[in-house]
Design a protein around this motif. Sequence first.
Motif, mmCIF file in Angstrom:
data_model
loop_
_atom_site.group_PDB
_atom_site.id
_atom_site.type_symbol
_atom_site.label_atom_id
_atom_site.label_comp_id
_atom_site.label_asym_id
_atom_site.label_seq_id
_atom_site.Cartn_x
_atom_site.Cartn_y
_atom_site.Cartn_z
ATOM 1 N N MET A 1 1.051 -1.062 -0.108
ATOM 2 C CA MET A 1 -0.038 0.093 0.057
ATOM 3 C C MET A 1 1.028 1.186 0.044
ATOM 4 O O MET A 1 1.976 1.368 0.603
ATOM 5 N N ALA A 2 0.875 2.198 -0.865
ATOM 6 C CA ALA A 2 1.504 3.318 -0.967
ATOM 7 C C ALA A 2 0.971 4.298 0.136
ATOM 8 O O ALA A 2 -0.184 4.417 0.593
ATOM 9 N N ARG A 3 1.905 4.870 0.736
ATOM 10 C CA ARG A 3 1.841 5.942 1.669
ATOM 11 C C ARG A 3 1.892 7.093 1.129
ATOM 12 O O ARG A 3 2.361 7.697 0.405
ATOM 13 N N ARG A 4 0.907 8.064 1.861
ATOM 14 C CA ARG A 4 0.678 9.700 1.309
ATOM 15 C C ARG A 4 0.504 10.352 2.681
ATOM 16 O O ARG A 4 -0.848 10.771 2.924
ATOM 17 N N ASP A 5 1.432 10.413 3.664
ATOM 18 C CA ASP A 5 1.384 10.941 4.755
ATOM 19 C C ASP A 5 1.093 12.510 4.795
ATOM 20 O O ASP A 5 0.818 13.028 6.040
ATOM 21 N N TYR A 6 1.663 13.264 3.800
ATOM 22 C CA TYR A 6 1.779 14.689 3.633
ATOM 23 C C TYR A 6 2.010 14.951 2.176
ATOM 24 O O TYR A 6 2.234 14.252 1.556
ATOM 25 N N ASP A 7 1.537 16.345 1.995
ATOM 26 C CA ASP A 7 1.632 16.958 0.577
ATOM 27 C C ASP A 7 3.094 17.355 0.561
ATOM 28 O O ASP A 7 3.437 18.336 1.018
ATOM 29 N N PRO A 8 4.020 16.825 -0.262
ATOM 30 C CA PRO A 8 5.279 17.250 -0.588
ATOM 31 C C PRO A 8 5.320 18.775 -0.884
ATOM 32 O O PRO A 8 6.481 19.406 -0.359
ATOM 33 N N ALA A 9 4.411 19.388 -1.525
ATOM 34 C CA ALA A 9 4.400 20.681 -1.762
ATOM 35 C C ALA A 9 4.277 21.629 -0.321
ATOM 36 O O ALA A 9 4.802 22.642 -0.443
ATOM 37 N N THR A 10 4.046 20.990 0.917
ATOM 38 C CA THR A 10 3.989 21.857 1.893
ATOM 39 C C THR A 10 5.273 21.812 2.715
ATOM 40 O O THR A 10 5.426 22.450 3.729
ATOM 41 N N ALA A 11 6.184 20.740 2.139
ATOM 42 C CA ALA A 11 7.531 20.824 2.875
ATOM 43 C C ALA A 11 8.785 20.537 1.977
ATOM 44 O O ALA A 11 9.101 19.561 1.556
ATOM 45 N N PRO A 12 9.059 21.691 1.129
ATOM 46 C CA PRO A 12 9.810 21.535 0.087
ATOM 47 C C PRO A 12 11.288 21.224 0.684
ATOM 48 O O PRO A 12 11.664 21.277 1.815
ATOM 49 N N PRO A 13 12.082 20.414 -0.368
ATOM 50 C CA PRO A 13 13.372 19.978 0.490
ATOM 51 C C PRO A 13 14.438 21.073 0.688
ATOM 52 O O PRO A 13 14.079 22.279 0.204
ATOM 53 N N ASP A 14 15.232 20.961 1.748
ATOM 54 C CA ASP A 14 16.148 21.905 2.119
ATOM 55 C C ASP A 14 17.234 21.922 1.210
ATOM 56 O O ASP A 14 17.434 20.894 0.196
ATOM 57 N N ASP A 15 18.275 22.781 1.434
ATOM 58 C CA ASP A 15 19.335 22.937 0.360
ATOM 59 C C ASP A 15 20.652 22.045 1.130
ATOM 60 O O ASP A 15 21.402 22.084 0.537
ATOM 61 N N ARG A 16 20.516 21.114 1.826
ATOM 62 C CA ARG A 16 21.331 20.319 2.222
ATOM 63 C C ARG A 16 21.895 19.321 1.264
ATOM 64 O O ARG A 16 20.685 18.811 0.799
ATOM 65 N N PRO A 17 23.063 18.888 0.848
ATOM 66 C CA PRO A 17 23.305 17.650 -0.019
ATOM 67 C C PRO A 17 23.011 16.316 0.639
ATOM 68 O O PRO A 17 23.315 16.403 1.867
ATOM 69 N N ALA A 18 23.046 15.252 -0.085
ATOM 70 C CA ALA A 18 23.186 14.216 0.566
ATOM 71 C C ALA A 18 24.553 13.927 1.039
ATOM 72 O O ALA A 18 25.398 14.521 0.645
ATOM 73 N N ALA A 19 24.752 13.250 2.318
ATOM 74 C CA ALA A 19 26.255 13.040 2.857
ATOM 75 C C ALA A 19 26.320 11.488 3.200
ATOM 76 O O ALA A 19 25.441 10.847 3.463
ATOM 77 N N LYS A 20 27.671 11.158 3.304
ATOM 78 C CA LYS A 20 28.294 9.845 3.782
ATOM 79 C C LYS A 20 29.113 9.879 4.560
ATOM 80 O O LYS A 20 30.175 10.823 4.327
ATOM 81 N N ALA A 21 29.330 9.320 5.585
ATOM 82 C CA ALA A 21 30.587 9.052 6.214
ATOM 83 C C ALA A 21 30.582 8.018 6.988
ATOM 84 O O ALA A 21 29.544 7.007 7.112
#
Length: 129
Positions: A1-21
């Motif tokens: 079952m697909a989840r649709r917990d929120y509208d992505p338009a209400t929480a746009p991505p921030d400016d942080r890049p993906a990171a790995k360590a």
Amino acid sequence: MARRDYDPATAPPDDRPAAKAKAFDTTGPRAWRGSLAGEAIGSANTILAYATDTVGEGPRLHVHPYDESFVVIMGHARFFVGDEVIEAAAGDVLLAPAGQPHRFENAGPGRLQTIDIHHSPRWIQTDLD
């Protein structure tokens, strides 16, 4: 079952890049142990990997000014949180609330492996024993 917990338009991505360590070395014969401060990758959470093959061994009694969550990956643990004693096994998740003294130990048999999530960008701890 697909989840649709929120509208992505209400929480746009921030400016942080993906990171790995790297938090711990997986190539050695020892149990996996290590940590990664959240601030190292721009995260609000610090991650610890803890393991021991010795029954009865675990971190000393300590306290943090933030919540800590534990994910038991392998084995059996006995957690002491405030006045509570909680038995846990692989697949269990526990919470030590901010300001509550806590510790845990390998309840055996075999290896205990946990992932400990400090809800803070850096590890802040006061040992009590």
